[in-house]
Design a protein around this motif. Structure first.
Motif, PDB file in Angstrom:
ATOM      1  N   CYS A   8       0.674  -1.446   0.071  1.00 19.39           N
ATOM      2  CA  CYS A   8       0.419  -0.121  -0.182  1.00 19.39           C
ATOM      3  C   CYS A   8       0.930   0.961   0.122  1.00 19.39           C
ATOM      4  O   CYS A   8       0.640   1.954  -0.760  1.00 19.39           O
ATOM      5  CB  CYS A   8      -1.160  -0.210   1.057  1.00 19.39           C
ATOM      6  SG  CYS A   8      -2.048  -0.997   1.282  1.00 19.39           S
ATOM      7  N   LEU A   9       2.030   0.933   0.952  1.00 19.94           N
ATOM      8  CA  LEU A   9       2.430   2.406   1.013  1.00 19.94           C
ATOM      9  C   LEU A   9       3.132   2.421  -0.473  1.00 19.94           C
ATOM     10  O   LEU A   9       3.574   3.407  -1.237  1.00 19.94           O
ATOM     11  CB  LEU A   9       3.564   2.171   2.127  1.00 19.94           C
ATOM     12  CG  LEU A   9       3.205   1.976   3.486  1.00 19.94           C
ATOM     13  CD1 LEU A   9       4.877   1.720   4.241  1.00 19.94           C
ATOM     14  CD2 LEU A   9       2.623   3.737   3.818  1.00 19.94           C
ATOM     15  N   ARG A  10       3.774   1.467  -1.449  1.00 24.62           N
ATOM     16  CA  ARG A  10       4.817   1.532  -2.617  1.00 24.62           C
ATOM     17  C   ARG A  10       3.202   2.764  -3.025  1.00 24.62           C
ATOM     18  O   ARG A  10       3.591   2.726  -4.251  1.00 24.62           O
ATOM     19  CB  ARG A  10       5.297   0.142  -2.623  1.00 24.62           C
ATOM     20  CG  ARG A  10       6.471  -0.243  -2.653  1.00 24.62           C
ATOM     21  CD  ARG A  10       6.727  -1.466  -3.484  1.00 24.62           C
ATOM     22  NE  ARG A  10       6.102  -2.896  -3.199  1.00 24.62           N
ATOM     23  CZ  ARG A  10       5.763  -3.184  -2.708  1.00 24.62           C
ATOM     24  NH1 ARG A  10       6.851  -3.440  -1.007  1.00 24.62           N
ATOM     25  NH2 ARG A  10       5.853  -4.444  -2.461  1.00 24.62           N
ATOM     26  N   PRO A  59      -8.420   0.565  -4.322  1.00 23.07           N
ATOM     27  CA  PRO A  59      -6.921  -0.516  -3.279  1.00 23.07           C
ATOM     28  C   PRO A  59      -6.390   0.150  -2.206  1.00 23.07           C
ATOM     29  O   PRO A  59      -6.291  -0.686  -1.275  1.00 23.07           O
ATOM     30  CB  PRO A  59      -6.926  -1.592  -4.280  1.00 23.07           C
ATOM     31  CG  PRO A  59      -6.020  -0.849  -5.802  1.00 23.07           C
ATOM     32  CD  PRO A  59      -7.614   0.755  -5.740  1.00 23.07           C
ATOM     33  N   SER A  60      -5.157   0.721  -2.000  1.00 23.08           N
ATOM     34  CA  SER A  60      -3.953   1.249  -1.069  1.00 23.08           C
ATOM     35  C   SER A  60      -4.966   1.934  -0.237  1.00 23.08           C
ATOM     36  O   SER A  60      -4.484   1.578   0.626  1.00 23.08           O
ATOM     37  CB  SER A  60      -3.141   1.825  -1.886  1.00 23.08           C
ATOM     38  OG  SER A  60      -3.620   3.330  -3.031  1.00 23.08           O
ATOM     39  N   LEU A  61      -6.005   2.535  -0.997  1.00 22.05           N
ATOM     40  CA  LEU A  61      -6.804   3.733   0.821  1.00 22.05           C
ATOM     41  C   LEU A  61      -7.302   2.943   1.553  1.00 22.05           C
ATOM     42  O   LEU A  61      -8.042   2.283   2.267  1.00 22.05           O
ATOM     43  CB  LEU A  61      -7.847   4.326  -0.044  1.00 22.05           C
ATOM     44  CG  LEU A  61      -6.013   5.459  -0.424  1.00 22.05           C
ATOM     45  CD1 LEU A  61      -7.506   6.944  -0.922  1.00 22.05           C
ATOM     46  CD2 LEU A  61      -5.374   6.549   0.408  1.00 22.05           C
ATOM     47  N   VAL A  62      -8.270   1.687   1.069  1.00 22.71           N
ATOM     48  CA  VAL A  62      -8.725   0.379   1.454  1.00 22.71           C
ATOM     49  C   VAL A  62      -7.852  -0.583   2.422  1.00 22.71           C
ATOM     50  O   VAL A  62      -7.790  -0.477   3.515  1.00 22.71           O
ATOM     51  CB  VAL A  62      -9.165   0.091  -0.130  1.00 22.71           C
ATOM     52  CG1 VAL A  62     -10.328  -1.604   0.795  1.00 22.71           C
ATOM     53  CG2 VAL A  62     -10.711   0.795   0.071  1.00 22.71           C
ATOM     54  N   GLY A  63      -7.052  -0.731   1.561  1.00 20.21           N
ATOM     55  CA  GLY A  63      -5.558  -1.655   2.521  1.00 20.21           C
ATOM     56  C   GLY A  63      -5.376  -0.914   3.299  1.00 20.21           C
ATOM     57  O   GLY A  63      -5.417  -1.760   4.655  1.00 20.21           O
ATOM     58  N   GLU A 104      -8.665  10.610   3.389  1.00 24.66           N
ATOM     59  CA  GLU A 104      -9.306   9.718   2.798  1.00 24.66           C
ATOM     60  C   GLU A 104     -10.099   8.398   3.680  1.00 24.66           C
ATOM     61  O   GLU A 104     -10.610   7.552   3.841  1.00 24.66           O
ATOM     62  CB  GLU A 104      -9.443   8.996   1.319  1.00 24.66           C
ATOM     63  CG  GLU A 104      -9.748  10.652   0.617  1.00 24.66           C
ATOM     64  CD  GLU A 104     -10.087   9.653  -0.741  1.00 24.66           C
ATOM     65  OE1 GLU A 104     -10.696   9.127  -1.340  1.00 24.66           O
ATOM     66  OE2 GLU A 104      -8.605   9.960  -1.499  1.00 24.66           O
ATOM     67  N   VAL A 105      -8.646   8.240   4.085  1.00 22.07           N
ATOM     68  CA  VAL A 105      -8.364   6.660   5.183  1.00 22.07           C
ATOM     69  C   VAL A 105      -8.954   7.108   6.221  1.00 22.07           C
ATOM     70  O   VAL A 105      -9.640   6.050   6.887  1.00 22.07           O
ATOM     71  CB  VAL A 105      -7.081   6.976   5.357  1.00 22.07           C
ATOM     72  CG1 VAL A 105      -6.904   5.223   5.613  1.00 22.07           C
ATOM     73  CG2 VAL A 105      -5.741   5.526   3.512  1.00 22.07           C
ATOM     74  N   HIS A 120     -18.910   7.957   0.387  1.00 25.49           N
ATOM     75  CA  HIS A 120     -17.077   7.676  -0.650  1.00 25.49           C
ATOM     76  C   HIS A 120     -17.921   5.760  -1.855  1.00 25.49           C
ATOM     77  O   HIS A 120     -17.691   4.830  -0.552  1.00 25.49           O
ATOM     78  CB  HIS A 120     -16.029   7.172   0.752  1.00 25.49           C
ATOM     79  CG  HIS A 120     -14.279   6.776   0.145  1.00 25.49           C
ATOM     80  ND1 HIS A 120     -14.265   5.631  -0.806  1.00 25.49           N
ATOM     81  CD2 HIS A 120     -13.441   7.611   0.237  1.00 25.49           C
ATOM     82  CE1 HIS A 120     -13.037   6.123  -1.055  1.00 25.49           C
ATOM     83  NE2 HIS A 120     -12.433   7.208  -1.014  1.00 25.49           N
ATOM     84  N   PRO A 121     -16.949   5.390  -2.257  1.00 23.06           N
ATOM     85  CA  PRO A 121     -17.398   4.566  -3.308  1.00 23.06           C
ATOM     86  C   PRO A 121     -16.963   3.501  -2.404  1.00 23.06           C
ATOM     87  O   PRO A 121     -17.280   2.395  -2.999  1.00 23.06           O
ATOM     88  CB  PRO A 121     -16.857   5.222  -4.243  1.00 23.06           C
ATOM     89  CG  PRO A 121     -15.253   6.245  -4.578  1.00 23.06           C
ATOM     90  CD  PRO A 121     -15.825   6.815  -3.215  1.00 23.06           C
ATOM     91  N   ASP A 122     -15.569   2.890  -1.901  1.00 20.34           N
ATOM     92  CA  ASP A 122     -15.332   2.660  -1.220  1.00 20.34           C
ATOM     93  C   ASP A 122     -15.387   1.729   0.475  1.00 20.34           C
ATOM     94  O   ASP A 122     -15.402   0.973   1.057  1.00 20.34           O
ATOM     95  CB  ASP A 122     -13.943   2.395  -0.974  1.00 20.34           C
ATOM     96  CG  ASP A 122     -13.066   2.270  -2.698  1.00 20.34           C
ATOM     97  OD1 ASP A 122     -13.898   1.049  -3.524  1.00 20.34           O
ATOM     98  OD2 ASP A 122     -11.782   2.331  -3.398  1.00 20.34           O
ATOM     99  N   ALA A 123     -16.566   2.777   0.996  1.00 21.17           N
ATOM    100  CA  ALA A 123     -16.730   2.203   2.145  1.00 21.17           C
ATOM    101  C   ALA A 123     -17.286   0.671   1.806  1.00 21.17           C
ATOM    102  O   ALA A 123     -17.628   0.387   3.053  1.00 21.17           O
ATOM    103  CB  ALA A 123     -17.824   3.306   2.606  1.00 21.17           C
TER     104      ALA A 123
END
Length: 203
Positions: A8-10, A59-63, A104-105, A120-123
């Motif tokens: 996720c950081l990368r 995906p990285s924010l969800v992770g 967002e996170v 939020h679309p991933d909530a």
């Protein structure tokens, strides 16, 4: 989970410096007062994230949200989500993440308290992943309930039955438990599990 943290950081263009930050985060999930909200729960969330991430907007924010969503967990507190979001902000600011992405996170972590709806679309995906245990096979569901009961050992028998019945009733009143469209197969088994548990509470 550590591999997911680094990935996720990368994806956000960040490198872990100092390198102990991820390990410190994951160590929180093995605190002795935890029985369900442990590294096992986190691992389960991350495994689902890995299967679903191609269907996520960010995906990285969800992770990152999943890695932090119960990083601070006290069964007697009502601000665990806010505290966990605060920890995420401290860590991610320290890593140089853009403020807009950190916000967002934070927002997605707050969404896991189930007390407010999020646009939020991933909530919905975050919430569904967090609640996936509800649709587990019966033995795993019973183990989950037993573990949550251990976390609430400070609550007497009557208080537990009454409070748990309210939680189950709240969930069962929803027209849908899983709303992302990604885990629809868990809807019916989750309702069966919760109805069976509620029947056994005799409240």
């Amino acid at each position: 989970p550590l591999a997911a943290w680094k990935e996720c950081l990368r994806a956000e263009g960040l490198s872990e410096d100092p390198p102990h930050r991820g390990r410190n985060l994951l160590a929180r999930w093995d605190e002795p007062h935890r029985h369900y909200h442990t590294s096992v729960h986190l691992q389960s969330c991350i495994e689902r994230w890995e299967r679903l991430r191609d269907q996520l907007q960010a995906p990285s924010l969800v992770g990152l949200t999943l890695l932090y969503h119960d990083a601070i967990y006290d069964p007697q507190a009502r601000d665990n989500e806010a505290a966990s979001a605060g920890l995420a902000r401290i860590d991610l600011v320290g890593l140089g993440m853009a403020d807009r992405r950190i916000a967002e996170v934070e927002h997605l972590i707050h969404a896991t308290d189930h007390r407010q709806k999020s646009a939020h679309p991933d909530a919905a995906a975050v919430i569904d992943i967090d609640l996936a245990i509800l649709g587990a096979e019966a033995q795993a569901y019973r183990r989950y309930v037993d573990q949550v009961r251990q976390e609430y050992a400070h609550v007497d028998h009557h208080g537990w039955r009454t409070g748990r019945a309210q939680v189950l009733g709240h969930f069962l009143e929803r027209s849908r438990l899983f709303t992302s469209g990604l885990l629809d197969e868990l809807e019916d088994p989750a309702r069966r599990n919760m109805r069976h548990e509620l029947d056994g509470l005799n409240v």
